[in-house]
Design an enzyme around this catalytic site. Structure first.
Site, mmCIF file in Angstrom:
data_model
loop_
_atom_site.group_PDB
_atom_site.id
_atom_site.type_symbol
_atom_site.label_atom_id
_atom_site.label_comp_id
_atom_site.label_asym_id
_atom_site.label_seq_id
_atom_site.Cartn_x
_atom_site.Cartn_y
_atom_site.Cartn_z
ATOM 1 N N ASP A 14 -4.165 34.090 63.499
ATOM 2 C CA ASP A 14 -4.087 34.102 62.035
ATOM 3 C C ASP A 14 -2.691 34.340 61.442
ATOM 4 O OD1 ASP A 14 -6.774 33.846 62.514
ATOM 5 O OD2 ASP A 14 -7.399 35.671 61.496
ATOM 6 N N LYS A 99 -11.898 29.592 62.244
ATOM 7 C CA LYS A 99 -13.066 30.463 62.158
ATOM 8 C C LYS A 99 -13.690 30.315 60.785
ATOM 9 C CE LYS A 99 -10.217 33.849 62.762
ATOM 10 N NZ LYS A 99 -9.810 35.260 62.661
ATOM 11 N N CYS A 147 -8.440 41.196 63.031
ATOM 12 C CA CYS A 147 -8.749 40.033 63.878
ATOM 13 C C CYS A 147 -8.110 40.090 65.260
ATOM 14 C CB CYS A 147 -8.385 38.745 63.150
ATOM 15 S SG CYS A 147 -9.497 38.431 61.749
HETATM 16 C C1 VGL Z 1 -8.311 39.208 58.775
HETATM 17 C C2 VGL Z 1 -9.052 40.576 57.103
HETATM 18 C C3 VGL Z 1 -9.917 39.615 56.679
HETATM 19 C C4 VGL Z 1 -7.389 38.999 59.938
HETATM 20 C C5 VGL Z 1 -9.170 38.220 58.362
HETATM 21 O O1 VGL Z 1 -7.041 37.849 60.244
HETATM 22 O O2 VGL Z 1 -7.009 40.011 60.572
HETATM 23 N N1 VGL Z 1 -8.259 40.375 58.155
HETATM 24 N N2 VGL Z 1 -9.959 38.422 57.299
#
Ligand code: VGL
Ligand code: ZN
Length: 194
Positions: A14, A99, A147
């Site tokens: 991410d 995702k 994540c």
């Molecule tokens: C994430 C919060 C909400 C991440 C994803 O990628 O860590 N954190 N959605």
């Protein structure tokens, strides 16, 4: 420097504008600082014949994941928006696992939660690793306490040797101390924090 070989996968979690750019919707402090180091590892991993895989948080505009819809997070990584794009400075040299393409929820790169049924559904990540004979997973990116943590825990649960290099991740710390607790949880689960 991280030891890599053909049985190693570098999983880059991410590194998207909403997390890694200071003007992003859920900016993780220092998120942009880790990108140069990740790029170095991408280069080394590729040269060593390791698998390089990227994950991308990929949400519908409305989801119980967001505070405005009853969840806990500010709006981020809405599919096909600037915020969901991988950061422009990130070297992209491998496949991308998204995702939530069907509106699923969840944090791990390995699994998602079906929004309607609540059931866990697998992503393409594990089959990708298995088909390459991967035994060891190095998890970097954002965010350390969300994540990255859940992806690394799932890697351990699936029997992969798991390494999380501290300097190639940053945490949200929604509650103070979340990142340190995440590293402790990972250590207890048998992951190596370097
Ligand atoms: C994430 C919060 C909400 C991440 C994803 O990628 O860590 N954190 N959605
Ligand atoms: Zn999200």
């Amino acid at each position: 420097m991280i030891e890599c070989d053909a049985r190693t996968a570098l999983v880059i979690v991410d590194v998207q504008n909403d997390f890694a750019d200071p003007s992003g919707g859920l900016y993780v402090s220092g998120g942009e600082v880790i990108i140069a180091g990740i790029n170095d590892e991408v280069e080394r991993a590729s040269a060593a014949g390791a698998l390089v895989v990227y994950t991308q948080d990929w949400h519908p505009p409305s989801t119980p994941h967001f505070a405005k819809d009853g969840g806990i997070w500010p709006v981020h990584c809405v599919h096909d928006t600037w915020g969901a794009e991988l950061h422009r400075e990130l070297t992209v040299a491998g496949e991308i696992v998204r995702k939530g393409v069907a509106g699923e929820d969840g944090y791990s790169g390995f699994t998602m939660r079906d929004a309607a049924t609540g059931h866990e559904v697998p992503t393409a990540l594990e089959p990708m690793l298995r088909s390459r004979g991967i035994e060891r997973v190095v998890v970097v990116g954002l965010a350390a306490d969300v994540c990255v943590k859940d992806t690394a825990l799932d890697a351990r649960a699936r029997g992969f040797a798991t390494l999380v290099p501290r300097d190639l991740t940053r945490g949200v710390d929604l509650a103070p101390g979340d990142t340190e607790r995440a590293f402790q949880t990972l250590t207890l689960a048998g992951a190596t924090i370097a």
